[in-house]
Design a protein around this motif. Structure first.
Motif, short mmCIF file in Angstrom:
data_model
loop_
_atom_site.label_atom_id
_atom_site.label_comp_id
_atom_site.label_asym_id
_atom_site.label_seq_id
_atom_site.Cartn_x
_atom_site.Cartn_y
_atom_site.Cartn_z
N ILE A 1 0.83 -1.22 0.00
CA ILE A 1 0.00 0.00 0.00
C ILE A 1 0.85 1.26 0.00
CG2 ILE A 1 -1.52 1.37 1.49
CD1 ILE A 1 -3.19 -0.52 0.16
N GLU A 2 1.91 1.29 0.80
CA GLU A 2 2.75 2.49 0.87
C GLU A 2 3.40 2.79 -0.48
OE1 GLU A 2 2.83 4.74 3.33
OE2 GLU A 2 1.26 3.47 4.17
N ALA A 3 3.80 1.77 -1.19
CA ALA A 3 4.38 1.96 -2.53
C ALA A 3 3.32 2.48 -3.50
CB ALA A 3 4.99 0.66 -3.04
N MET A 4 2.08 2.00 -3.36
CA MET A 4 1.01 2.46 -4.24
C MET A 4 0.64 3.92 -3.94
SD MET A 4 0.54 0.22 -6.43
CE MET A 4 -0.72 1.18 -7.23
N LYS A 5 0.65 4.29 -2.66
CA LYS A 5 0.40 5.70 -2.31
C LYS A 5 1.45 6.59 -2.95
CE LYS A 5 -1.87 4.89 2.13
NZ LYS A 5 -1.75 5.04 3.59
N GLN A 6 2.68 6.13 -2.92
CA GLN A 6 3.78 6.89 -3.51
C GLN A 6 3.62 6.97 -5.03
OE1 GLN A 6 7.81 6.53 -1.83
NE2 GLN A 6 8.36 5.70 -3.83
N ALA A 7 3.20 5.88 -5.67
CA ALA A 7 2.99 5.88 -7.12
C ALA A 7 1.89 6.87 -7.51
CB ALA A 7 2.63 4.48 -7.60
N VAL A 8 0.80 6.90 -6.74
CA VAL A 8 -0.30 7.84 -7.00
C VAL A 8 0.20 9.27 -6.84
CG1 VAL A 8 -2.50 8.69 -6.10
CG2 VAL A 8 -2.16 6.25 -6.48
N TYR A 9 0.95 9.52 -5.77
CA TYR A 9 1.51 10.86 -5.55
C TYR A 9 2.38 11.28 -6.74
CZ TYR A 9 4.48 14.55 -3.76
OH TYR A 9 5.16 15.73 -3.63
N LYS A 10 3.25 10.38 -7.20
CA LYS A 10 4.14 10.70 -8.32
C LYS A 10 3.37 10.98 -9.60
CE LYS A 10 7.89 10.37 -9.47
NZ LYS A 10 8.37 11.56 -10.12
N ILE A 11 2.38 10.15 -9.89
CA ILE A 11 1.59 10.33 -11.12
C ILE A 11 0.88 11.67 -11.10
CG2 ILE A 11 -0.41 9.50 -12.41
CD1 ILE A 11 0.44 6.63 -11.55
N LEU A 12 0.27 12.00 -9.96
CA LEU A 12 -0.52 13.24 -9.86
C LEU A 12 0.35 14.48 -9.67
CD1 LEU A 12 -3.60 12.04 -7.81
CD2 LEU A 12 -3.33 12.22 -10.30
N SER A 13 1.65 14.29 -9.46
CA SER A 13 2.57 15.42 -9.32
C SER A 13 3.38 15.68 -10.59
CB SER A 13 3.54 15.17 -8.16
OG SER A 13 2.84 15.08 -6.95
N THR A 14 3.16 14.86 -11.61
CA THR A 14 3.93 14.97 -12.85
C THR A 14 3.03 15.50 -13.95
OG1 THR A 14 5.28 13.08 -12.20
CG2 THR A 14 5.33 13.71 -14.53
N GLN A 15 3.41 16.63 -14.53
CA GLN A 15 2.65 17.20 -15.64
C GLN A 15 2.87 16.35 -16.89
OE1 GLN A 15 0.44 19.68 -15.57
NE2 GLN A 15 0.06 19.60 -17.74
N ARG A 16 1.77 15.83 -17.44
CA ARG A 16 1.85 14.98 -18.62
C ARG A 16 2.42 15.77 -19.81
NH1 ARG A 16 -3.25 11.45 -20.25
NH2 ARG A 16 -2.50 10.23 -18.52
N TYR A 17 3.23 15.10 -20.61
CA TYR A 17 3.85 15.61 -21.85
C TYR A 17 5.01 16.58 -21.61
CZ TYR A 17 -0.71 14.07 -23.60
OH TYR A 17 -1.84 13.36 -23.85
N ARG A 18 5.33 16.89 -20.36
CA ARG A 18 6.38 17.88 -20.11
C ARG A 18 7.78 17.26 -20.10
NH1 ARG A 18 5.83 21.90 -15.32
NH2 ARG A 18 4.45 22.86 -16.79
N TYR A 19 7.92 16.06 -19.58
CA TYR A 19 9.24 15.47 -19.37
C TYR A 19 9.47 14.31 -20.32
CZ TYR A 19 8.51 18.13 -15.13
OH TYR A 19 8.24 19.14 -14.25
N LEU A 20 10.56 14.38 -21.07
CA LEU A 20 10.87 13.34 -22.05
C LEU A 20 11.12 11.98 -21.43
CD1 LEU A 20 13.23 15.35 -24.44
CD2 LEU A 20 10.84 14.72 -24.80
N ILE A 21 11.53 11.94 -20.19
CA ILE A 21 11.85 10.68 -19.53
C ILE A 21 10.60 9.82 -19.32
CG2 ILE A 21 11.65 11.56 -17.19
CD1 ILE A 21 14.10 9.83 -16.50
#
Length: 134
Positions: A39-59
């Motif tokens: 669960i803690e890893a999934m909370k972190q994954a959700v945080y990362k997804i929602l903190s990353t602007q789509r299409y901005r970073y080539l990585i």
């Protein structure tokens, strides 16, 4: 000539799901300490997804992240349903996330919409939130 062999190569392999085991990030301090799983890893994954602007970073793949910048200046009546759709769309790209629902919005703070929701994953359910300045 048509091959006479009907055996498909690689039929005896098994596809295994990758674990959620990852490095533990501390968003407040910016430090990485140890590892998390479940669960803690999934909370972190959700945080990362929602903190990353789509299409901005080539990585990142174009499927990773969320589009929020064009919500600035829009009325609350538009932002709430659109934010719900975008959060759901961004998170469901992760095959470990099964459903996102039970959305509630707080618009009491001027110029801000705060979304609260429940994330249903393969390892369990948890509550999450995202604040957007409009």
């Amino acid at each position: 000539m048509i091959p006479g062999n009907t055996i498909l190569p690689g039929r005896d392999f098994v596809v295994e799901k990758q674990p959620t085991y990852t490095y533990e990030m501390s968003p407040d301090s910016g430090l990485i300490r140890g590892h998390v799983d479940g669960i803690e890893a999934m909370k972190q994954a959700v945080y990362k997804i929602l903190s990353t602007q789509r299409y901005r970073y080539l990585i990142y793949s174009w499927n990773y992240g969320i589009e929020l910048e064009d919500l600035f200046g829009e009325p609350v009546s538009f932002v709430c349903p659109e934010l719900e759709r975008r959060i759901r769309e961004a998170l469901l790209w992760d095959d470990r996330i099964e459903e996102v629902g039970d959305f509630k919005f707080d618009t009491s703070k001027r110029g801000t919409v705060h979304a609260y929701f429940v994330v249903h994953t393969t390892v369990g359910d948890f509550e999450a939130d995202k604040e957007v300045k409009i």
